[in-house]
Write an enzyme that holds these catalytic residues in place. Structure first.
Site, short mmCIF file in Angstrom:
data_model
loop_
_atom_site.label_atom_id
_atom_site.label_comp_id
_atom_site.label_asym_id
_atom_site.label_seq_id
_atom_site.Cartn_x
_atom_site.Cartn_y
_atom_site.Cartn_z
N SER A 68 0.80 -1.23 0.00
CA SER A 68 0.00 0.00 0.00
C SER A 68 0.83 1.27 0.00
O SER A 68 0.26 2.37 -0.09
CB SER A 68 -0.94 0.01 1.22
OG SER A 68 -1.96 -0.93 1.05
N LYS A 71 0.15 3.85 -2.68
CA LYS A 71 -0.86 4.91 -2.61
C LYS A 71 -0.22 6.30 -2.52
O LYS A 71 -0.90 7.30 -2.77
CB LYS A 71 -1.78 4.67 -1.42
CG LYS A 71 -2.60 3.38 -1.53
CD LYS A 71 -3.53 3.22 -0.34
CE LYS A 71 -4.41 1.98 -0.46
NZ LYS A 71 -3.69 0.74 -0.23
N SER A 131 -5.87 3.73 4.55
CA SER A 131 -5.33 2.89 3.47
C SER A 131 -6.43 2.15 2.72
O SER A 131 -6.32 0.95 2.45
CB SER A 131 -4.30 1.90 4.03
OG SER A 131 -3.55 1.32 3.00
N LYS A 245 3.37 6.49 5.43
CA LYS A 245 2.45 5.48 4.91
C LYS A 245 2.91 4.07 5.23
O LYS A 245 4.10 3.76 5.17
CB LYS A 245 2.32 5.62 3.38
CG LYS A 245 1.21 4.75 2.79
CD LYS A 245 -0.15 5.23 3.22
CE LYS A 245 -1.26 4.29 2.77
NZ LYS A 245 -1.29 3.06 3.60
#
Length: 642
Positions: A68, A71, A131, A245
């Site tokens: 992820s 992203k 997320s 993140k």
């Protein structure tokens, strides 16, 4: 030509240095006086965001699955579209059912539904805080119309950022064999994203409430970054964390790119492929957070910010030739060098190596001309190579250049030797001629030379008159040209003055326009800030109410459990007392039984002893009746007492 070559060489040297600083290193870096560490992950990287200085490198150029963390690129392209005016953060987006097709049930989502209307800003919060995978697809379709076109733009932007080890296959990071990146490329992507204020604000948000939509009530989002908040995974928070993140899949492992600020510096860590083992007590160890925290703390604890090269204090003077103004020119660095050094900064360990293009500079020189470089070395490690440029202009003098050239030529030993040989030949020729001519020939020749001299002087006088006439004409012509030049300069000065006045007026209008725009932006920012503050106050009030209600319920539950526990302990205590009393009574009965057995055994022994004594007494009596001498029975008479 020489200056062009020197500048080109300096440019390429500087470019090579910057490329070396920006390229990933092969392995972990060792620093003198700093205890080395090992990160329990497949790849790790620690970089100073302000200078791109690599502090730790563990297989940072090896391709891994980013999960992820992908992203970040999705958010970057969305914010760049907003910056170009193609979108607005307040733009309302209707969720297309096609955006939900490839989202698996076990992946992270914000439970967005087909047909739901939500703003781009709230989608970005769902994307980066919780997320949400479907938010990535929705933003991709919003920016480019469809997901494949957006993925192509992701790969194109990655190449523009120099992410040579990266290829994207989707906007959310769910596993795909053709979807990979490196720790170094992830840092480049993160650095570019951190230039956007909206991105920095979102990734540093611990909690966010998405307003109610047409298909959903309010959504409460908790940031998945445990270094920032303990809302989901307590025990890993790090002071100074500003983002950014998380990411995890079965193939990628557990990943985290994190950023923290302390003492005026921002460090970025990238940890890929960490594991989440379970200890002997059954607790899950989330190593993507613990290893990132260890790496960031190691960077802040073992490195100090220091100015290694100061533009104002490091000045060097070198000699100059071919100029009548000065004999020296001052050089200074074109930029300041600030870096993180291991341990405590020690000025004695700093070394500045000056490399000049030539020992003596040649005029003309303009301010800013690069005449050399300075290499910054600290503790034996090279940190930068900076150009050394001239501070002032130095003009060229033809006369000084000519004299210098003549001195250079005459200073050559071979030239001196050739002049000496020529002088010897001249003397020899003169002696021979003197010997060959007679005195009369010499007198005739003197007369002839005298006549020639007179004729030459006459011609010289005529030529001088002609030269004077030509000089007068040239002087008049120069005077006319000087007047024309003066007039032209006056006209140019008037034109420049008019142009400066026009430029000043334009600058004034531009500054006024910028001031108005700045005031308008400030008003908008204040309005947005007040709105955010109002939302935040409302959210905090709701959070306080929810917390108070939860505390009240928890207190009631705790009191109920305590009452149950007290009742249970009371019953157990009573049962224990009953059992103890029963055991005591049983022991007393057993003790009485033992005493009774002992008394019976003692009585039996006394009875047997009495019987034995009586038996012996009877034997004595019979023996005495036979006329034997008296013999008393052996043993003592039983008394019946112990």
């Amino acid at each position: 030509m020489k200056k062009t070559l020197i500048r080109a060489l300096s440019f390429f040297l500087t470019l090579s240095l910057l490329t070396g600083l920006l390229s990933p290193l092969a392995g972990a870096i060792e620093y003198e006086g700093v205890e080395s560490i090992t990160v329990d992950a497949t790849a790790a990287l620690l970089i100073d965001l302000d200078s791109d200085q690599v502090l730790y490198d563990q297989d940072a150029d090896q391709q891994r699955y980013p999960a992820s963390i992908t992203k970040i690129m999705t958010a970057l392209l969305t914010l760049e579209a907003v910056g170009r005016g193609e979108l607005d953060l307040s733009t309302e987006v209707t969720v297309d059912a096609a955006a939900l097709t490839d989202i698996t049930d076990d992946s992270s989502t914000a439970n967005l539904k087909a047909g739901e209307v939500i703003s781009v800003k709230d989608l970005l919060y769902c994307l980066l805080v919780s997320s949400a995978n479907e938010a990535a697809n929705i933003l991709a379709m919003t920016v480019c119309g469809d997901i494949p076109t957006f993925v192509d733009r992701m790969n194109q932007r990655a190449q523009e950022l120099g992410m040579t080890g990266t290829h994207f296959a989707n906007p959310h990071g769910l596993h795909n064999p053709d979807h990979y990146s490196t720790a170094w490329d992830i840092y480049k992507m993160t650095k570019q994203a951190m230039t956007h204020a909206t991105f920095r604000e979102i990734v540093s948000t611990s909690y966010y409430t998405v307003p109610a939509t047409n298909l959903s009530a309010e959504r409460s989002l908790i940031n998945t970054n445990a270094l920032l908040t303990s809302g989901k995974y307590p025990g890993y928070t790090l002071s100074g964390t500003i983002g950014v993140k998380t990411g995890s899949t079965g193939q990628a492992g557990y990943c985290l790119v994190a950023a923290a600020q302390k003492r005026g510096h921002t460090l970025v860590s990238v940890v890929l492929g960490a594991e989440n083992p379970t200890d002997s007590k059954g607790n899950v160890q989330r190593k993507q957070f613990s290893e990132s925290k260890k790496l960031l703390e190691w960077g802040f604890d073992n490195f100090t910010s220091a100015t290694l090269l100061d533009q104002d204090s490091y000045l060097q003077e070198i000699p100059v030739r071919f100029s009548s103004e000065t004999t020296h020119v001052v050089l200074r660095p074109t930029q300041e060098v600030t870096a993180l050094v291991p341990g405590t900064y020690d000025k004695e360990r700093l070394e500045l190596r000056l490399h000049l293009d030539a020992d003596v500079a040649s005029a003309p020189i303009q301010a800013g001309d690069v005449l050399g470089t300075v290499t910054v070395i600290y503790a034996g490690e090279e940190y930068a190579v900076v150009d050394m440029a001239a501070v002032t202009d130095v003009s060229f003098s033809p006369f000084v250049a000519f004299v210098s050239s003549v001195n250079t030529v005459l200073g050559n030993i071979y030239v001196r030797l050739m002049l000496l040989i020529a002088l010897v030949f001249v003397i020899i020729g003169f002696v021979r001629r003197f010997q060959e001519h007679t005195k009369e020939e010499r007198r005739a020749k003197r007369q002839q030379r005298l006549d020639e001299k007179i004729a030459f002087r006459q011609r010289e006088a005529e030529a001088r008159q002609q030269d004077e006439a030509l000089a007068k004409q040239e002087k008049e012509a120069r005077e006319a040209r000087r007047k024309e030049e003066l007039l032209r300069r006056q006209q140019e000065a008037q034109e420049r003055q008019a142009k400066r006045a026009q430029e000043a007026q334009e600058r004034h209008l531009r500054r006024e326009q910028e001031r108005q725009e700045r005031e308008e932006r400030q008003r908008q920012l204040r309005a947005e800030r007040e709105a955010r503050q109002a939302q935040e106050r409302e959210r905090q009030a709701q959070e306080r109410r929810r917390r108070q209600e939860a505390e009240r319920q928890e207190r009631q539950e705790r009191e109920r459990r305590e009452r149950q526990a007290r009742e249970y302990r009371r019953r157990q205590e009573e049962e224990r007392r009953r059992q103890e009393e029963a055991r005591r009574r049983q022991q007393e009965r057993q003790e009485r039984a033992r005493q009774e057995r002992r008394r019976q055994e003692q009585a039996d022994r006394e009875r047997r002893r009495q019987q034995e004594w009586e038996r012996r007494a009877r034997g004595y009596d019979s023996y005495n009746h036979r006329g034997n001498s008296p013999r008393p029975p052996q043993g003592r008479r039983p008394t019946g007492r112990r």
